[in-house]
Structures are given as C-alpha cells and as structure tokens.
Design a protein around this motif. Structure first.
Motif, PDB file in Angstrom:
ATOM      1  N   VAL A 276     -35.243 -28.654  70.121  1.00  0.00           N
ATOM      2  CA  VAL A 276     -33.952 -28.150  70.596  1.00  0.00           C
ATOM      3  C   VAL A 276     -32.875 -28.499  69.582  1.00  0.00           C
ATOM      4  O   VAL A 276     -32.668 -29.667  69.269  1.00  0.00           O
ATOM      5  N   ASP A 277     -32.210 -27.487  69.053  1.00  0.00           N
ATOM      6  CA  ASP A 277     -31.135 -27.702  68.089  1.00  0.00           C
ATOM      7  C   ASP A 277     -29.870 -28.094  68.847  1.00  0.00           C
ATOM      8  O   ASP A 277     -29.311 -27.272  69.593  1.00  0.00           O
ATOM      9  N   PRO A 278     -29.392 -29.326  68.704  1.00  0.00           N
ATOM     10  CA  PRO A 278     -28.220 -29.770  69.469  1.00  0.00           C
ATOM     11  C   PRO A 278     -26.942 -29.064  69.041  1.00  0.00           C
ATOM     12  O   PRO A 278     -25.924 -29.153  69.725  1.00  0.00           O
ATOM     13  N   ASN A 279     -26.974 -28.358  67.909  1.00  0.00           N
ATOM     14  CA  ASN A 279     -25.777 -27.681  67.408  1.00  0.00           C
ATOM     15  C   ASN A 279     -25.695 -26.224  67.837  1.00  0.00           C
ATOM     16  O   ASN A 279     -24.764 -25.520  67.471  1.00  0.00           O
ATOM     17  N   LYS A 280     -26.698 -25.763  68.607  1.00  0.00           N
ATOM     18  CA  LYS A 280     -26.690 -24.383  69.073  1.00  0.00           C
ATOM     19  C   LYS A 280     -26.705 -24.344  70.599  1.00  0.00           C
ATOM     20  O   LYS A 280     -27.437 -25.096  71.227  1.00  0.00           O
ATOM     21  N   VAL A 281     -25.892 -23.462  71.158  1.00  0.00           N
ATOM     22  CA  VAL A 281     -25.819 -23.339  72.608  1.00  0.00           C
ATOM     23  C   VAL A 281     -27.034 -22.563  73.115  1.00  0.00           C
ATOM     24  O   VAL A 281     -27.307 -21.462  72.656  1.00  0.00           O
ATOM     25  N   SER A 282     -27.770 -23.144  74.052  1.00  0.00           N
ATOM     26  CA  SER A 282     -28.945 -22.469  74.600  1.00  0.00           C
ATOM     27  C   SER A 282     -28.610 -21.715  75.881  1.00  0.00           C
ATOM     28  O   SER A 282     -29.312 -20.792  76.268  1.00  0.00           O
ATOM     29  N   THR A 283     -27.537 -22.129  76.560  1.00  0.00           N
ATOM     30  CA  THR A 283     -27.088 -21.439  77.773  1.00  0.00           C
ATOM     31  C   THR A 283     -25.615 -21.074  77.598  1.00  0.00           C
ATOM     32  O   THR A 283     -24.745 -21.909  77.789  1.00  0.00           O
ATOM     33  N   PRO A 284     -25.300 -19.832  77.242  1.00  0.00           N
ATOM     34  CA  PRO A 284     -23.918 -19.442  76.976  1.00  0.00           C
ATOM     35  C   PRO A 284     -23.054 -19.506  78.236  1.00  0.00           C
ATOM     36  O   PRO A 284     -23.316 -18.820  79.219  1.00  0.00           O
ATOM     37  N   ASP A 285     -22.040 -20.327  78.212  1.00  0.00           N
ATOM     38  CA  ASP A 285     -21.137 -20.547  79.340  1.00  0.00           C
ATOM     39  C   ASP A 285     -20.007 -19.521  79.261  1.00  0.00           C
ATOM     40  O   ASP A 285     -19.303 -19.445  78.255  1.00  0.00           O
ATOM     41  N   THR A 286     -19.817 -18.726  80.308  1.00  0.00           N
ATOM     42  CA  THR A 286     -18.805 -17.660  80.261  1.00  0.00           C
ATOM     43  C   THR A 286     -17.387 -18.205  80.118  1.00  0.00           C
ATOM     44  O   THR A 286     -16.503 -17.511  79.623  1.00  0.00           O
ATOM     45  N   ARG A 287     -17.156 -19.437  80.536  1.00  0.00           N
ATOM     46  CA  ARG A 287     -15.823 -20.026  80.359  1.00  0.00           C
ATOM     47  C   ARG A 287     -15.462 -20.124  78.880  1.00  0.00           C
ATOM     48  O   ARG A 287     -14.337 -19.809  78.475  1.00  0.00           O
ATOM     49  N   TYR A 288     -16.435 -20.553  78.080  1.00  0.00           N
ATOM     50  CA  TYR A 288     -16.168 -20.751  76.655  1.00  0.00           C
ATOM     51  C   TYR A 288     -16.246 -19.444  75.870  1.00  0.00           C
ATOM     52  O   TYR A 288     -15.553 -19.275  74.864  1.00  0.00           O
ATOM     53  N   LEU A 289     -17.063 -18.515  76.345  1.00  0.00           N
ATOM     54  CA  LEU A 289     -17.055 -17.182  75.749  1.00  0.00           C
ATOM     55  C   LEU A 289     -15.670 -16.556  75.915  1.00  0.00           C
ATOM     56  O   LEU A 289     -15.144 -15.918  75.000  1.00  0.00           O
ATOM     57  N   PHE A 290     -15.081 -16.742  77.092  1.00  0.00           N
ATOM     58  CA  PHE A 290     -13.762 -16.171  77.359  1.00  0.00           C
ATOM     59  C   PHE A 290     -12.687 -16.832  76.492  1.00  0.00           C
ATOM     60  O   PHE A 290     -11.831 -16.154  75.916  1.00  0.00           O
ATOM     61  N   MET A 291     -12.735 -18.154  76.393  1.00  0.00           N
ATOM     62  CA  MET A 291     -11.712 -18.853  75.607  1.00  0.00           C
ATOM     63  C   MET A 291     -11.807 -18.502  74.127  1.00  0.00           C
ATOM     64  O   MET A 291     -10.787 -18.390  73.436  1.00  0.00           O
TER      65      MET A 291
END
Length: 411
Positions: free
Chosen positions: A28-43
C-alpha cells in the motif's frame, strides 16, 4: 538420500513463500489515496473555480482583456496576443473531479461508503457538482466555441480523442443539466460547511446560484435564438436567482502563502506590482461621478485618480512608470481578500435586461436600480441612489437599445 529430501523441502518452502501475497500494508503506497473522499475532491475543485474571474497573477487575461486592469511593468499580454488557450487544468483539475464526485455518489458500489456519505446527502453532492460543472463548461465554450463535452474525460473508457460538440448543443445540454440538478437539491439536508467553502452547505443558496447560471446562459441567446432564450430565462427567473449580497458567489482566500490572493502574491510576496487599474474603467467611473471609484482604487501622490492607459507600446511605458497613476484599493490585495465570482448586482442587471426585452413580467427600471444599489451596498459605500441615477448617462431612459446599453455598462 536425506540430503535430497532436505533440498526438496527447502525448495518447496521457498516456492510457497514466494506465492504468499499477505504482506500486510507493504504493497500500500501511503502517498496515494486508495479511497477518494468526495469532501477533498470538492475542495480541490474549489481551488480552480475563481480562475474564470482571475486566473492567477501571471497572465490574468480575464481581467486584462476587458480592460479592467493594465500592465505597469511590461507589455506582454494586453496586446491580445494569446495564440492558445490551455484547457487541461480546467478539464483535469476541475471537471474531472466533479465527474468523479457524481460517479461516486451514483454508483451502487460506492455511494453508501463512509468516505462518500461524510460530505452530506448524496443528492445534494450530485446537484452541486452538476451546477459547478455547468459553470465551468459555460465559460469554456464561451471562450472557445466548440469544445470536447459529451465525450470529455473518458480516457479510462478508452476514448482518447473526444469529439468537439457545438456551442448550441452544449448550451442546450447545460440548461437541461442545471434544471435537473435544481430539482435534486434537498434544502432539508445540507453539506458539511467545513468543506463547502462557498455556501457552507446551504442548499437554498446553491439553488439560487443554479438559477442565476441559467439566466446568464439564456440572455446570451438574445440575438441567435431569442425565443429559446426567453423560455429558458423565464423558467430560471421563476426559480429565483441571486438577489442579495448574502448570496454572493465568491472565493475566500486564506491568510497563508499556500492559498493567498493572487494580487497579494504579485504585489506583496513577489514585490512586482505588475498590474494597476486601467484608464478605461477609471475614466468611466469619473465620468459618472461614481462612488465606486473610491472603492476600487486610491489616488496618486497628487490626490488624482488617473488610470494607466491600456495597451501602451513598450516605448511609451517608461514615462508612465513614475507612479503618476492610481493604484488598487488595499482591500483587493490583502492576503485573504475574497474574489467575487458572481454578484447579486450582476444577476439583477441580467433580469433588468430580460425585462426590457419582454422576457419576464417585471419592472425593468426597478431591477436596474436594484442592481446598482446592490453593487454600492456590496462595497459598503455611502450613496444617493436617486441622484446617481438622475445623471443623463445613467438615467433609465431612451430606446430599448439605449436602455440595454446602460444596463450592460453598469454590469
């Protein structure tokens, strides 16, 4: 014989170990998001929303080309020499993220996940994303005409050369998208106001923005398709657009270098002061005895309001670099100064034009004065509205064409 058996056991053990894929979090790459959170996509998307109002501090074409500002140090961009328009940022950083929010909130496999639900009701997430996506596409097609739209951002589906759709098709589809999004909004449930940095999760305000965008698109059809424009505008007007400064659509920067106002970066952080108010707008404000002159700029060292002529030749520039022109009001280049994207004044003046054209059953002059007053109030000015509107250049009188010209000037 024993040695051979031992070697076989060792080799078998090594094979089994090599096939084992249970190494915990090693893969698991700790620098890559594995579950995209819509809150942060929006921001992340929100960072690029003000780009149509002020696109950074290097080449702010959307302020230079209408001659709101002029170049003080170099004549690089104000000669209308743009030969290409790089859209990758708008598609990649803004529209793609909005598409992802819509997809995550629509897919049965993901819409129930905590990292999707955390932002708020999924119908509202979709409606907000569709509204902002329409805002982006509207500006892109206004600037460029035919653009990738119906087949855009489908590379993961193997579509690497999307077709270019006509502006007529795009406008028609955007109006449909916005109307459908309008009906999706659930005002009884908001979004997380920490992450909705525009309206703090208030769906009523998002609905008013949605209707205003439809009015903005519809009024542009007044020459090419007036009957269609009238129908679309009347529907949006009935739905209710932005009318109060509490609904101002703006982007608030932060008192930190990573997300600071572009003018502050240019003037204070970099010490360049590349841009100043242009003579075009300063002379117009002076001619109208407009109180917004003092809200927009400060006088030069002689107490005079002199704007820098727009589009000077490089040979003429040195004589203007002595500081004889006025500068922006300091409130515009504070580190956390907000950028207005769509104001109630703009929306009310759109309605005034629609009333003049007979598209809505409202009093055009009342809307005209309300639009001017909203602008004065936005800038916290002391004013005499009746005296201002009594001036011949401002008075709401004349032919339909003359009234529309006055509305356009105020807008």
């Amino acid at each position: 014989m024993k040695t051979i058996k031992l070697l076989i056991l060792i080799i078998a053990g090594m094979i089994l170990l090599s096939r084992c894929d249970d190494f915990g979090s090693v893969n698991v790459d700790p620098n890559k998001v594995s579950t995209p959170d819509t809150r942060y996509l929006f921001m992340y998307t929100a960072l690029y929303v003000p780009n149509f109002a002020w696109v950074g501090n290097y080449d702010p074409w959307n302020q230079l080309y209408p001659q709101y500002i002029a170049e003080r140090l170099n004549i690089q961009y104000s000669n209308y020499a743009m030969t290409e328009f790089n859209t990758s940022g708008y598609y990649r950083r803004m529209i793609r993220n909005l598409d992802d929010i819509i997809q995550l909130c629509s897919d049965e496999k993901t819409k129930g996940a905590t990292w999707v639900q955390a932002f708020g009701k999924i119908e509202n997430q979709i409606a907000v994303a569709r509204t902002l996506r329409a805002y982006a596409y509207m500006h892109l097609t206004d600037a460029l005409g035919m653009i990738p739209y119906s087949e855009a951002n489908k590379a993961l589906e193997g579509l690497y050369t999307p077709k270019y759709d006509t502006q007529e098709f795009i406008y028609t589809d955007l109006d449909k998208e916005l109307n459908e999004a309008f009906t999706q909004f659930d005002v009884s449930a908001g979004l997380d106001g920490t992450f909705d940095i525009f309206y703090k999760g208030d769906m009523n305000k998002w609905k008013r923005l949605n209707a205003t965008l439809r009015m903005m698109m519809a009024i542009k059809l007044s020459k090419v398709a007036p009957a269609i424009g009238k129908t679309r505008f009347a529907k949006a007007y009935a739905d209710g657009g932005i009318t109060a400064n509490t609904d101002l659509f703006k982007y608030a920067y932060l008192p930190e270098n990573a997300n600071a106002n572009p003018l502050w970066e240019n003037m204070i952080l970099d010490g360049r002061w590349d841009f100043v108010p242009s003579a075009t707008i300063i002379d117009q404000l002076k001619a109208y005895h407009d109180p917004r002159l003092k809200a927009y700029t400060v006088p030069n060292e002689n107490g005079e309001y002199i704007g820098l002529p727009y589009g000077l030749r490089k040979d003429d520039l040195p004589s203007w670099q002595t500081g004889s022109y006025c500068n922006f009001h300091p409130k515009y280049y504070k580190q956390d100064a907000a950028i207005t994207i769509i104001s109630p004044s703009h929306a009310l003046l759109l309605c005034a034009e629609a009333a003049v054209r007979g598209w809505i059953g409202a009093d055009a002059e009342s809307l005209y004065k309300a639009g001017i007053e909203a602008s004065f109030s936005q800038h916290e000015l002391e004013y005499d509205l009746d005296a201002y509107c009594a001036q011949q250049e401002v008075e709401f009188a004349g032919t339909e064409e003359q009234k529309i010209a006055k509305i356009a000037m105020q807008r």
